[in-house]
Design a protein around this motif. Structure first.
Motif, PDB file in Angstrom:
ATOM      1  N   LYS A   1       3.098  -8.139   0.663  1.00  0.00           N
ATOM      2  CA  LYS A   1       3.311  -7.235  -0.146  1.00  0.00           C
ATOM      3  C   LYS A   1       4.306  -7.307  -0.862  1.00  0.00           C
TER       4      LYS A   1
ATOM      5  N   ILE B   1      -3.917  -3.978  -8.156  1.00  0.00           N
ATOM      6  CA  ILE B   1      -3.278  -4.586  -7.291  1.00  0.00           C
ATOM      7  C   ILE B   1      -3.812  -5.851  -7.985  1.00  0.00           C
TER       8      ILE B   1
ATOM      9  N   TRP C   1       1.304  -4.856  -5.910  1.00  0.00           N
ATOM     10  CA  TRP C   1       1.366  -3.455  -6.116  1.00  0.00           C
ATOM     11  C   TRP C   1       1.504  -3.519  -7.158  1.00  0.00           C
TER      12      TRP C   1
ATOM     13  N   ARG D   1       5.379   7.333  -5.702  1.00  0.00           N
ATOM     14  CA  ARG D   1       5.237   7.226  -4.058  1.00  0.00           C
ATOM     15  C   ARG D   1       5.333   6.292  -3.096  1.00  0.00           C
TER      16      ARG D   1
ATOM     17  N   TYR E   1       3.192   4.459  -1.274  1.00  0.00           N
ATOM     18  CA  TYR E   1       2.939   2.809  -1.368  1.00  0.00           C
ATOM     19  C   TYR E   1       3.345   2.016  -1.787  1.00  0.00           C
TER      20      TYR E   1
ATOM     21  N   GLY F   1       5.151  -0.830   3.666  1.00  0.00           N
ATOM     22  CA  GLY F   1       4.893  -2.455   4.282  1.00  0.00           C
ATOM     23  C   GLY F   1       5.319  -3.317   2.783  1.00  0.00           C
TER      24      GLY F   1
ATOM     25  N   ARG G   1      -2.320  -1.782   8.722  1.00  0.00           N
ATOM     26  CA  ARG G   1      -1.692  -0.617   7.904  1.00  0.00           C
ATOM     27  C   ARG G   1      -0.883  -0.423   7.540  1.00  0.00           C
TER      28      ARG G   1
ATOM     29  N   THR H   1       1.169  -2.172   5.637  1.00  0.00           N
ATOM     30  CA  THR H   1       1.671  -3.045   5.026  1.00  0.00           C
ATOM     31  C   THR H   1       0.009  -3.439   2.958  1.00  0.00           C
TER      32      THR H   1
ATOM     33  N   ALA I   1      -6.335  -4.048  -0.405  1.00  0.00           N
ATOM     34  CA  ALA I   1      -4.490  -3.530  -0.689  1.00  0.00           C
ATOM     35  C   ALA I   1      -5.708  -2.271  -1.644  1.00  0.00           C
ATOM     36  N   MET I   2      -6.333  -2.382  -2.421  1.00  0.00           N
ATOM     37  CA  MET I   2      -6.568  -0.837  -2.903  1.00  0.00           C
ATOM     38  C   MET I   2      -6.809   0.185  -2.120  1.00  0.00           C
TER      39      MET I   2
ATOM     40  N   THR J   1      -5.700  -0.115   0.604  1.00  0.00           N
ATOM     41  CA  THR J   1      -5.168   0.985   1.522  1.00  0.00           C
ATOM     42  C   THR J   1      -4.226   2.359   0.471  1.00  0.00           C
ATOM     43  N   ALA J   2      -3.934   1.590  -0.538  1.00  0.00           N
ATOM     44  CA  ALA J   2      -3.579   2.832  -1.820  1.00  0.00           C
ATOM     45  C   ALA J   2      -4.171   4.076  -2.175  1.00  0.00           C
TER      46      ALA J   2
ATOM     47  N   ASP K   1      -3.724   5.626   0.388  1.00  0.00           N
ATOM     48  CA  ASP K   1      -2.088   6.251   0.610  1.00  0.00           C
ATOM     49  C   ASP K   1      -2.396   7.164  -1.135  1.00  0.00           C
ATOM     50  N   PHE K   2      -2.996   7.107  -2.108  1.00  0.00           N
ATOM     51  CA  PHE K   2      -2.472   8.149  -2.849  1.00  0.00           C
ATOM     52  C   PHE K   2      -3.785   9.472  -2.076  1.00  0.00           C
TER      53      PHE K   2
END
Lengths: 170, 625
Positions: free
Chosen positions: A5, A40, A57, A69, A72, A75, B199, B201, B223-224, B226-227, B230-231
């Protein structure tokens, strides 16, 4: 093959999205599009015989209305600290962000990118600033998403840093 | 055991009469360590044998110890478990090779061992079998879904329903196959994709997708996702440890189960039951249990998670519509469905035809009734339909057109019509000529015309009898005011006039000075005259006319006057006599002599007898009514 990442961090309108677009898709547009939240993308690079899939990202830029933030960045294996050469303020934001990242997720590999080198005449950042950053052991790469300068290099260098886990400046 | 060297050794040992059981011997030969040790021992012992007999006993003892005494004496020998363990694998192989029932012998032990293992800790065996069960299950599910699709396809391809039309349309619109659309539409829910996400990364550890689903790049999705997590966590104040657990968009539900190291996200089409979350949670727990260390040290390398797929496969669940219903009620076979549709089609077509025929026959009937009412001399009093029959009551003038004939001329089935006509006389103006004509039945030579004033104009030729009768009858008819026969000719009167002119035209010439016809020709003329006179008298009698026929005779021109007159008289009477002789009524005849100077009818008085006849004709006839 391993995945990593990677985050794009910097002030608003420094060209993070453009760098990613140039790197991943090889395209550039003059039209400014502000990033809301995160975008992404991914790109595969090969470092010393190892395939590394970089999950990029592209985080929205920091401005007076919204802070980046740190969640984000959780990781992340590395990040690009993007500075707009034509705006000195973006350098200050970058330094602040660097401190915040180190504080919240530790010293992970990063590269400071001074973008928009095609507009070098209009640069507000001078050699003194550059020297200051270098004094902090920052690895600095000048880039231009518009004219495709230093893009491949900076991402590739970042991948190398991840693989080799080079010691990071504090 | 295909090694020829070993085999030879085995055979050689069998040839030794004192050899111990083959199994042990063979095994000994193939155990290199054992053999080496053994050889060393023997060598050592044999050196000792040279010194004393005690040593020979020892050797025997050792020999017994090593290769056993007589059969069945193994337990009594001092063979240690250590020794046995060395020969056991080889012994088992040998036994298997010889098919010495070792499989059957071992079965109970193995079964019991498995049973004990499961009772003790099921997870050990489960873990061992997971890599096998996962792909097997997946393969089985895939083939089950595949055959389901195929059978659905076959069934629906040939079946006809509104639903199938809709699906077909959708298939065309979306570019999917018909079977796929059917599958999607009959599915209550199906887990289509599963993401196991690291979780920390947000990197994808494993992504599994069903054959029918289409998936985007799992790296980006992961990834999205996860984003987004987070958001959501950053944007809304949520309890620590809580996270987004469901995302819903149209048909799709994204079920997210959060674990300490990894997140399991399932993309579900349709409405998933609550149990599914429990399954997902339990699988995530198992994953954490089995791969905890790998998860903690995950650095983007998927390598350590190669064997994780079976855990994810368990989350692939699907349920289809109507499975319960089907169990209760057998679905109709395609043939039956077809028959039902055919029957429905026939019924609809029949109803349509019947309705059309009914409408058409009603229309025909109304047209017929209309034509009856237009007809003179027919009055429709009442008309209605009861059941399939049309009833009609009316008045019918016998001279009017026959309604039955009119009915026959239409397409209406006469069996469905019941008409009841009462006779009457029509006074309709346009009907009166017909009535008059029918009543008078005039001969073909007569034409009748009734004018508006009611005057009956009759023209042509007719017998006197008919004329008289018709005149008298017509004036008594209702609607006829007068009789006009100005251009009507009576046949009898016409004949009378013809006869009269013929009779009066004829001339008779006599021999000079005599009362004898001059030649044969005049005698023939006289015969004709007699016939005509007879006819005239008869016709006149029919008409009620009184007729007198005068015969006038003349003497010769050169004779004396008194003599001439006398001769004329004689000659007239001669003709009269001849006629009487031929049957003519004498009372209607008169004969008279005339002087030459007297004028004859139709002649110029001045021309006198000179024009009488160049042949000296001296008599003619005159008819008087």
């Amino acid at each position: 093959m391993i995945q990593k990442k990677v985050c794009m961090v910097g002030a608003f309108a420094t060209g993070k999205t453009s760098l990613v677009a140039r790197f991943v898709k090889g395209i550039y547009t003059d039209k400014y599009q502000t990033t809301v939240g995160v975008k992404i993308d991914k790109k595969q690079v090969e470092v010393e015989g190892t395939e590394v899939t970089m999950i990029l990202w592209d985080i929205h830029g920091e401005d007076e209305f919204q802070n980046v933030r740190m969640s984000y960045l959780r990781g992340a294996s590395a990040y690009l600290l993007v500075i707009d050469g034509t705006r000195r303020s973006s350098l200050e934001v970058a330094l602040n962000l660097k401190a915040k990242v180190s504080e919240s997720i530790g010293n992970i590999p990063f590269i400071a990118v001074v973008n928009k080198c095609d507009l070098q005449d209009e640069w507000e950042i001078d050699e003194k600033d550059i020297a200051r950053l270098k004094a902090k052991d920052f690895e600095l790469i000048r880039t231009s998403a518009k004219t495709d300068i230093g893009i491949e290099h900076c991402f590739h260098r970042l991948a190398e840093k991840i693989i080799n886990e080079l010691p990071q400046p504090a | 055991m295909g090694d020829p060297t070993n085999k030879t050794e085995t055979l050689n040992s069998q040839n030794v009469p004192t050899s111990p059981p083959d199994t042990l011997n063979g095994a000994v030969n193939r155990e290199p360590d054992y053999e080496t040790n053994h050889t060393t021992d023997i060598n050592t012992s044999s050196n000792a044998a040279h010194t004393s007999s005690e040593a020979t006993d020892e050797l025997t003892e050792l020999r017994q110890l090593l290769i056993g005494g007589p059969p069945g004496d193994v337990l009594n020998s001092k063979l240690t478990p250590d020794d046995l363990s060395k020969v056991l694998p080889a012994a088992l192989s040998k036994a298997y090779e010889r098919r010495a029932g070792i499989t059957l012998a071992a079965m109970p032990t193995v079964e019991t061992a498995i049973q004990s293992s499961v009772q003790k800790d099921a997870s050990i065996l489960a873990e061992a079998l997971f890599p096998v069960i996962g792909p097997a299950t997946r393969k089985s599910i895939t083939s089950a879904i595949g055959s389901l699709v195929q059978s659905l396809n076959q069934t629906l391809e040939h079946s006809l329903s509104l639903q199938s039309f809709k699906w077909r349309l959708e298939a065309k619109r979306t570019g999917k196959t018909f079977a796929e659309v059917v599958l999607i539409r009959t599915l209550i829910y199906q887990v289509e994709q599963i993401f196991l996400i690291h979780r920390e990364t947000g990197l994808v550890i494993r992504h599994v997708v069903t054959d029918v689903a289409t998936a985007q790049d799992p790296d980006l999705v992961s990834a999205m996702l996860t984003a987004i997590q987070d958001f959501v966590k950053d944007s809304f104040t949520v309890e620590a440890g809580r996270s987004l657990d469901t995302l819903q968009l149209g048909d799709f539900t994204l079920l997210i189960e959060d674990g300490p190291q990894a997140v399991l996200a399932c993309v579900i089409r349709g409405t998933a039951p609550a149990e599914l979350r429990n399954i997902v949670r339990s699988q995530l727990e198992k994953i954490h249990h089995s791969f905890g260390a790998s998860l903690r040290t995950f650095d983007g390398d998927q390598g350590p998670f190669e064997t994780i797929e079976p855990y994810l496969q368990d989350c692939f669940q699907a349920k289809f519509k109507g499975t319960r219903k089907k169990a209760k009620k057998q679905p109709l076979s395609p043939l039956k469905k077809k028959l039902i549709w055919c029957l429905a089609g026939v019924i609809i077509a029949g109803l349509g035809t019947w309705a059309f025929a009914n409408w058409q026959s009603n229309r025909q009937w109304q047209q017929f009734v209309g034509s009856l009412q237009e007809q003179s001399g027919l009055v429709v009093v009442n008309e209605y339909k009861k059941g399939r029959t049309y009833y009609l009551q009316g008045l019918f003038d016998p001279l009017a057109e026959d309604p039955e004939v009119m009915l026959a001329a239409t397409d209406i089935n006469p069996n469905r019509v019941d008409m009841n006509w009462s006779p009457y006389l029509s006074l309709e103006a346009d009907f009166l000529p017909n009535r008059t004509r029918a009543l008078l039945s005039p001969p073909s030579t007569v034409s009748i015309n009734l004018n508006r004033q009611g005057v009956l104009q009759v023209s042509g030729r007719a017998s006197e009898q008919w004329i008289q009768w018709a005149k008298a009858t017509s004036t008594r008819l209702e609607g006829i005011t007068a009789w006009s026969d100005a251009s009507l000719v009576s046949i009898e009167r016409e004949n009378l006039a013809t006869l009269q002119s013929r009779i009066e035209y004829r001339r008779f010439a006599f021999a000079p000075g005599k009362a004898v016809l001059r030649s044969q020709k005049y005698e023939q003329t006289l015969n004709n005259q007699a016939e005509d006179v007879e006819s005239l008298l008869q016709t006149a009698q029919t008409l009620g006319e009184e007729v007198t026929i005068s015969i006038r005779g003349y003497g010769d021109q050169r004779g004396e006057a008194p003599l001439t007159l006398e001769l004329g008289n004689t000659r007239a009477n001669y003709l009269k006599r001849v006629l009487i002789n031929q049957g003519v009524d004498a009372s209607s005849l008169s004969a008279k002599g005339e002087s030459l100077h007297s004028t004859r009818p139709g002649e110029d008085s001045t021309s006198g007898a000179s024009t009488l006849d160049e042949e000296g004709a001296a008599a003619y006839f005159e008819v008087r009514f």
